[in-house]
Design an enzyme around this catalytic site. Structure first.
Site, PDB file in Angstrom:
ATOM      1  N   LYS A 113      -4.642  -6.134   5.894  1.00 29.10           N
ATOM      2  CA  LYS A 113      -3.575  -5.527   7.122  1.00 29.10           C
ATOM      3  C   LYS A 113      -4.189  -6.106   8.290  1.00 29.10           C
ATOM      4  O   LYS A 113      -3.679  -6.370   9.247  1.00 29.10           O
ATOM      5  CB  LYS A 113      -3.489  -4.029   7.157  1.00 29.10           C
ATOM      6  CG  LYS A 113      -2.289  -3.711   5.817  1.00 29.10           C
ATOM      7  CD  LYS A 113      -1.025  -4.364   6.147  1.00 29.10           C
ATOM      8  CE  LYS A 113      -0.013  -3.980   5.244  1.00 29.10           C
ATOM      9  NZ  LYS A 113       1.198  -4.843   5.206  1.00 29.10           N
ATOM     10  N   TYR A 128      -6.972   2.943   0.374  1.00 30.82           N
ATOM     11  CA  TYR A 128      -6.322   1.509   1.181  1.00 30.82           C
ATOM     12  C   TYR A 128      -7.081   0.486   0.676  1.00 30.82           C
ATOM     13  O   TYR A 128      -6.912  -0.513   0.613  1.00 30.82           O
ATOM     14  CB  TYR A 128      -5.761   1.986   2.600  1.00 30.82           C
ATOM     15  CG  TYR A 128      -4.591   1.331   2.561  1.00 30.82           C
ATOM     16  CD1 TYR A 128      -3.614   1.052   1.913  1.00 30.82           C
ATOM     17  CD2 TYR A 128      -4.692   0.294   3.992  1.00 30.82           C
ATOM     18  CE1 TYR A 128      -2.311   0.617   2.362  1.00 30.82           C
ATOM     19  CE2 TYR A 128      -3.447  -0.424   4.085  1.00 30.82           C
ATOM     20  CZ  TYR A 128      -2.579  -0.286   3.534  1.00 30.82           C
ATOM     21  OH  TYR A 128      -1.120  -1.113   3.736  1.00 30.82           O
TER      22      TYR A 128
HETATM   23  P1  NAP Z   1       8.194  -2.347  -1.283  1.00 30.75           P
HETATM   24  O1  NAP Z   1       9.625  -1.911  -1.095  1.00 30.75           O
HETATM   25  O2  NAP Z   1       7.377  -2.581  -2.535  1.00 30.75           O
HETATM   26  O3  NAP Z   1       8.214  -3.854  -0.240  1.00 30.75           O
HETATM   27  C1  NAP Z   1       7.230  -4.655  -0.522  1.00 30.75           C
HETATM   28  C2  NAP Z   1       7.863  -5.947  -0.768  1.00 30.75           C
HETATM   29  O4  NAP Z   1       7.122  -7.472  -0.857  1.00 30.75           O
HETATM   30  C3  NAP Z   1       8.593  -6.188  -2.059  1.00 30.75           C
HETATM   31  O5  NAP Z   1       9.882  -6.386  -1.858  1.00 30.75           O
HETATM   32  C4  NAP Z   1       7.879  -7.144  -2.806  1.00 30.75           C
HETATM   33  O6  NAP Z   1       8.599  -7.547  -3.755  1.00 30.75           O
HETATM   34  C5  NAP Z   1       7.490  -8.037  -1.788  1.00 30.75           C
HETATM   35  N1  NAP Z   1       6.664  -9.177  -2.333  1.00 30.75           N
HETATM   36  C6  NAP Z   1       5.614  -9.081  -2.803  1.00 30.75           C
HETATM   37  N2  NAP Z   1       5.030 -10.058  -2.960  1.00 30.75           N
HETATM   38  C7  NAP Z   1       5.701 -11.042  -2.773  1.00 30.75           C
HETATM   39  C8  NAP Z   1       5.515 -12.613  -2.439  1.00 30.75           C
HETATM   40  N3  NAP Z   1       4.587 -13.333  -2.947  1.00 30.75           N
HETATM   41  N4  NAP Z   1       6.796 -13.148  -1.900  1.00 30.75           N
HETATM   42  C9  NAP Z   1       7.656 -12.321  -1.400  1.00 30.75           C
HETATM   43  N5  NAP Z   1       7.720 -11.108  -1.667  1.00 30.75           N
HETATM   44  C10 NAP Z   1       6.854 -10.526  -2.092  1.00 30.75           C
HETATM   45  O7  NAP Z   1       7.367  -1.452  -0.081  1.00 30.75           O
HETATM   46  P2  NAP Z   1       7.269  -1.228   1.513  1.00 30.75           P
HETATM   47  O8  NAP Z   1       6.327  -0.006   1.491  1.00 30.75           O
HETATM   48  O9  NAP Z   1       8.728  -1.302   1.864  1.00 30.75           O
HETATM   49  O10 NAP Z   1       6.537  -2.497   1.963  1.00 30.75           O
HETATM   50  C11 NAP Z   1       7.022  -3.305   2.927  1.00 30.75           C
HETATM   51  C12 NAP Z   1       5.836  -3.392   4.071  1.00 30.75           C
HETATM   52  O11 NAP Z   1       5.558  -2.471   4.833  1.00 30.75           O
HETATM   53  C13 NAP Z   1       4.705  -4.087   3.542  1.00 30.75           C
HETATM   54  O12 NAP Z   1       4.017  -4.940   4.401  1.00 30.75           O
HETATM   55  C14 NAP Z   1       3.865  -2.810   3.535  1.00 30.75           C
HETATM   56  O13 NAP Z   1       2.292  -2.644   3.583  1.00 30.75           O
HETATM   57  C15 NAP Z   1       4.211  -2.019   4.891  1.00 30.75           C
HETATM   58  N6  NAP Z   1       4.058  -0.839   5.131  1.00 30.75           N
HETATM   59  C16 NAP Z   1       4.246   0.305   3.934  1.00 30.75           C
HETATM   60  C17 NAP Z   1       3.789   1.426   4.260  1.00 30.75           C
HETATM   61  C18 NAP Z   1       4.091   2.502   3.316  1.00 30.75           C
HETATM   62  O14 NAP Z   1       3.683   3.747   3.403  1.00 30.75           O
HETATM   63  N7  NAP Z   1       5.070   2.325   2.375  1.00 30.75           N
HETATM   64  C19 NAP Z   1       3.413   1.865   5.408  1.00 30.75           C
HETATM   65  C20 NAP Z   1       2.972   0.957   6.563  1.00 30.75           C
HETATM   66  C21 NAP Z   1       3.415  -0.502   6.064  1.00 30.75           C
HETATM   67  P3  NAP Z   1       8.469  -6.897  -5.353  1.00 30.75           P
HETATM   68  O15 NAP Z   1       8.957  -5.748  -5.339  1.00 30.75           O
HETATM   69  O16 NAP Z   1       9.242  -7.960  -6.305  1.00 30.75           O
HETATM   70  O17 NAP Z   1       6.904  -7.045  -5.963  1.00 30.75           O
END
Ligand code: NAP
Length: 260
Positions: A166, A159
């Site tokens: 984070k 990570y």
């Molecule tokens: P995701 O579907 O890829 O969502 C992340 C989003 O952030 C995407 O829609 C992405 O857009 C957007 N993004 C990136 N740069 C940006 C910017 N400059 N302005 C506006 N939007 C932007 O992945 P996800 O896992 O659902 O992530 C959502 C949140 O959950 C994140 O904070 C992630 O760290 C957190 N999280 C995820 C996990 C996991 O295991 N998946 C676990 C704990 C926490 P694009 O797709 O267009 O780049």
């Protein structure tokens, strides 16, 4: 005549960060609608077209706003863009993160260059402040801001700099809670276990984390089911946590509480 029912009945919620139907933001938007909310979603750049197609899969097609959280013009234009659909917001979901997988993640910690680290912190942590402040004119007493973290109280394999981003997000959330509490605005995070989303799949070696969850979560953990996380987010958006702010609620199958 009766109105919508559910824990978010009548609430107006912006979910920032929906790309695919695997996005945590998508599952959040879906559950929020099922719970009676009016939902707007946002995304940025090239993926906007995908988001516009994906929102058709929600129970009710949600308006899609363009928002790059690092673009001051987009942030300044956000209140008016929201007001084209609803007259204010009761909830904001920050479901956004980015760190260059080539240089910052997958074991690259010791070589991560500052420019890329700065971008990761800007997009993934500072943006919680930028998004919240952009929405502030729309928020009122009792409104709720919720972001997503991956437990940054410890270090993890692969990570790397996203863990640092984070940690900054978690601290940002506590300071926002401090500064916006007097206005009746709550700010909390959900700390989710690993989920198979676009962002996660981009992290080289993410399956290492998956494997740890499989063996150590007392409740078990389905890395393809975004719903428990979405439910946690919606609980924090609702009126069920009126005296909770600056909190991190773990939705991780209980993993964080186990020593081994
Ligand atoms: P995701 O579907 O890829 O969502 C992340 C989003 O952030 C995407 O829609 C992405 O857009 C957007 N993004 C990136 N740069 C940006 C910017 N400059 N302005 C506006 N939007 C932007 O992945 P996800 O896992 O659902 O992530 C959502 C949140 O959950 C994140 O904070 C992630 O760290 C957190 N999280 C995820 C996990 C996991 O295991 N998946 C676990 C704990 C926490 P694009 O797709 O267009 O780049």
């Amino acid at each position: 005549m009766t109105g919508p029912t559910g824990i978010l009945a009548g609430k107006r919620i912006l979910v920032a960060g929906v790309t695919m139907d695997s996005s945590i933001g998508f599952a959040t938007a879906r559950f929020a609608q099922e719970q009676g909310a009016t939902v707007l979603v946002s995304n940025f750049g090239r993926a906007l077209g995908i988001t516009r197609r994906i929102v058709k899969r929600l129970p009710a097609e949600a308006p899609v706003l363009e928002l790059d959280v690092t673009d001051p013009d987009h942030l300044a234009a956000l209140p008016d863009a929201v007001r084209e659909h609803v007259d204010g917001l009761d909830g904001v979901v920050h479901s956004i993160a980015y760190g260059n997988p080539e240089t910052l993640l997958g074991g690259k910690f010791l070589d991560g260059p500052w420019d890329d680290v700065a971008q990761a912190v800007h997009v993934s942590a500072y943006s919680l402040k930028s998004l919240t402040m952009a929405c502030r004119p729309l928020l009122d007493q009792g409104s709720s801001v919720v972001g997503l973290t991956f437990d940054a109280s410890v270090s993890w394999p692969v990570y790397d700099w996203m863990g640092v981003a984070k940690a900054a997000l978690e601290s940002t959330s506590r300071y926002l809670a401090r500064h916006l509490g007097p206005e009746g605005i709550r700010v909390n995070l959900v700390s989710a276990g690993p989920l198979q989303t676009l962002a996660a799949k981009a992290i080289p070696g993410f399956e290492e984390l998956d494997a740890m969850w499989e063996t150590q979560s007392p409740l078990g953990w389905d890395n393809r089911d975004q719903t428990p996380t979405a439910r946690g987010v919606c609980a924090l958006l609702s009126d069920l946590f009126p005296a909770t702010t600056g909190e991190i609620v773990h939705v991780d199958g209980g993993f964080h509480a186990m020593g081994a």
